[in-house]
Design a protein around this motif. Sequence first.
Motif, PDB file in Angstrom:
ATOM      1  N   ALA A  77      -1.210   6.468   3.445  1.00 52.35           N
ATOM      2  CA  ALA A  77      -1.301   5.037   3.160  1.00 52.35           C
ATOM      3  C   ALA A  77      -2.584   4.450   3.735  1.00 52.35           C
ATOM      4  O   ALA A  77      -3.170   3.521   3.175  1.00 52.35           O
ATOM      5  N   LEU A  78      -3.043   5.022   4.841  1.00 54.33           N
ATOM      6  CA  LEU A  78      -4.271   4.546   5.478  1.00 54.33           C
ATOM      7  C   LEU A  78      -5.515   4.984   4.713  1.00 54.33           C
ATOM      8  O   LEU A  78      -6.424   4.186   4.470  1.00 54.33           O
TER       9      LEU A  78
ATOM     10  N   ARG B 261       0.833  -1.208   0.000  1.00 52.29           N
ATOM     11  CA  ARG B 261       0.000   0.000   0.000  1.00 52.29           C
ATOM     12  C   ARG B 261       0.864   1.253   0.000  1.00 52.29           C
ATOM     13  O   ARG B 261       0.565   2.220  -0.692  1.00 52.29           O
ATOM     14  N   TYR B 262       1.933   1.266   0.781  1.00 55.35           N
ATOM     15  CA  TYR B 262       2.836   2.414   0.803  1.00 55.35           C
ATOM     16  C   TYR B 262       3.386   2.681  -0.602  1.00 55.35           C
ATOM     17  O   TYR B 262       3.466   3.829  -1.045  1.00 55.35           O
TER      18      TYR B 262
ATOM     19  N   TYR C 119       7.437  13.002   8.806  1.00 49.49           N
ATOM     20  CA  TYR C 119       7.332  12.360   7.483  1.00 49.49           C
ATOM     21  C   TYR C 119       6.688  10.982   7.607  1.00 49.49           C
ATOM     22  O   TYR C 119       5.840  10.601   6.787  1.00 49.49           O
ATOM     23  N   VAL C 120       7.096  10.224   8.620  1.00 47.92           N
ATOM     24  CA  VAL C 120       6.530   8.889   8.826  1.00 47.92           C
ATOM     25  C   VAL C 120       5.029   8.984   9.080  1.00 47.92           C
ATOM     26  O   VAL C 120       4.236   8.206   8.523  1.00 47.92           O
ATOM     27  N   TRP C 121       4.629   9.940   9.915  1.00 49.95           N
ATOM     28  CA  TRP C 121       3.205  10.143  10.200  1.00 49.95           C
ATOM     29  C   TRP C 121       2.431  10.511   8.938  1.00 49.95           C
ATOM     30  O   TRP C 121       1.377   9.934   8.655  1.00 49.95           O
ATOM     31  N   THR C 122       2.966  11.449   8.153  1.00 49.44           N
ATOM     32  CA  THR C 122       2.260  11.918   6.964  1.00 49.44           C
ATOM     33  C   THR C 122       2.092  10.803   5.941  1.00 49.44           C
ATOM     34  O   THR C 122       1.004  10.588   5.392  1.00 49.44           O
ATOM     35  N   VAL C 123       3.174  10.079   5.683  1.00 48.12           N
ATOM     36  CA  VAL C 123       3.106   8.975   4.718  1.00 48.12           C
ATOM     37  C   VAL C 123       2.153   7.894   5.209  1.00 48.12           C
ATOM     38  O   VAL C 123       1.356   7.339   4.433  1.00 48.12           O
ATOM     39  N   SER C 124       2.216   7.583   6.483  1.00 50.01           N
ATOM     40  CA  SER C 124       1.349   6.544   7.045  1.00 50.01           C
ATOM     41  C   SER C 124      -0.120   6.953   6.983  1.00 50.01           C
ATOM     42  O   SER C 124      -1.001   6.121   6.717  1.00 50.01           O
ATOM     43  N   TRP C 125      -0.389   8.225   7.241  1.00 52.44           N
ATOM     44  CA  TRP C 125      -1.764   8.713   7.164  1.00 52.44           C
ATOM     45  C   TRP C 125      -2.335   8.513   5.759  1.00 52.44           C
ATOM     46  O   TRP C 125      -3.439   7.995   5.583  1.00 52.44           O
TER      47      TRP C 125
ATOM     48  N   GLU D 260      -3.115  16.433  14.352  1.00 51.35           N
ATOM     49  CA  GLU D 260      -1.688  16.721  14.410  1.00 51.35           C
ATOM     50  C   GLU D 260      -1.414  18.089  15.036  1.00 51.35           C
ATOM     51  O   GLU D 260      -0.389  18.268  15.698  1.00 51.35           O
TER      52      GLU D 260
END
Length: 212
Positions: free
Chosen positions: A167-168, A2-3, A159-165, A136
């Motif tokens: 991806a969700l 998904r990422y 960055y990890v939070w933004t990408v993960s959001w 946030e």
Amino acid sequence: MRYINVFLFAVSSYYALQSQYRLSSIVFTALGLSRPESWPDIMGKWSDAYTVRRLWGRTWHQLMRRWVSAAGEFIAQTVLGLTPGTNVSAYTKLFVAFLISGTIHQLGDFSLKHQNFWAGGSLVFFVSQAVAIMFEDGIIALGKRMGVGDGRGVRVLGYVWTVSWFALVFPVWIDPYFHDGMATSEMFSPVGGVWKGDWTGKSVNIWLPLEY
């Protein structure tokens, strides 16, 4: 997976918009219909996107910002009579802006083979961005109260939070497009033409894992 899918879709959309905009700027400037300074960059830097707010406010295009912001101010201050500068006023304008954007994109969903207006995922996706920004903002305010500064480690976490959001929530918006055939229609394929003599790209098979 998904990422990877989210990354590929976001990057391709980013540069597709960039290329159309830059081609238009070249044509209209060459014809003398406008000047180079009339064509500022349509997109910002990826490095600025270490929060959801910054991605929408700095990295992504701002073509709709002025008039959705104006609508938000009208609702918040004229209709509801909220005090400018307060959190209630600011977040009301934020939700109105994403609601308008989501509605416009939802109309695009409806035009793509959907059975009814609510079958697409754009409205849910865009309104959810305002929810994420509120969340946030709260985390950032809490971190500042605890003495957490804006260092490299904090930005990496951002960055990890933004990408993960994304991806969700991205599949909520994009999956209906693919299920309705957006990625299976014929198109012009220079790679397929040069490689296999197939200018429609039918022989270049791309597997899309829709059932993740």
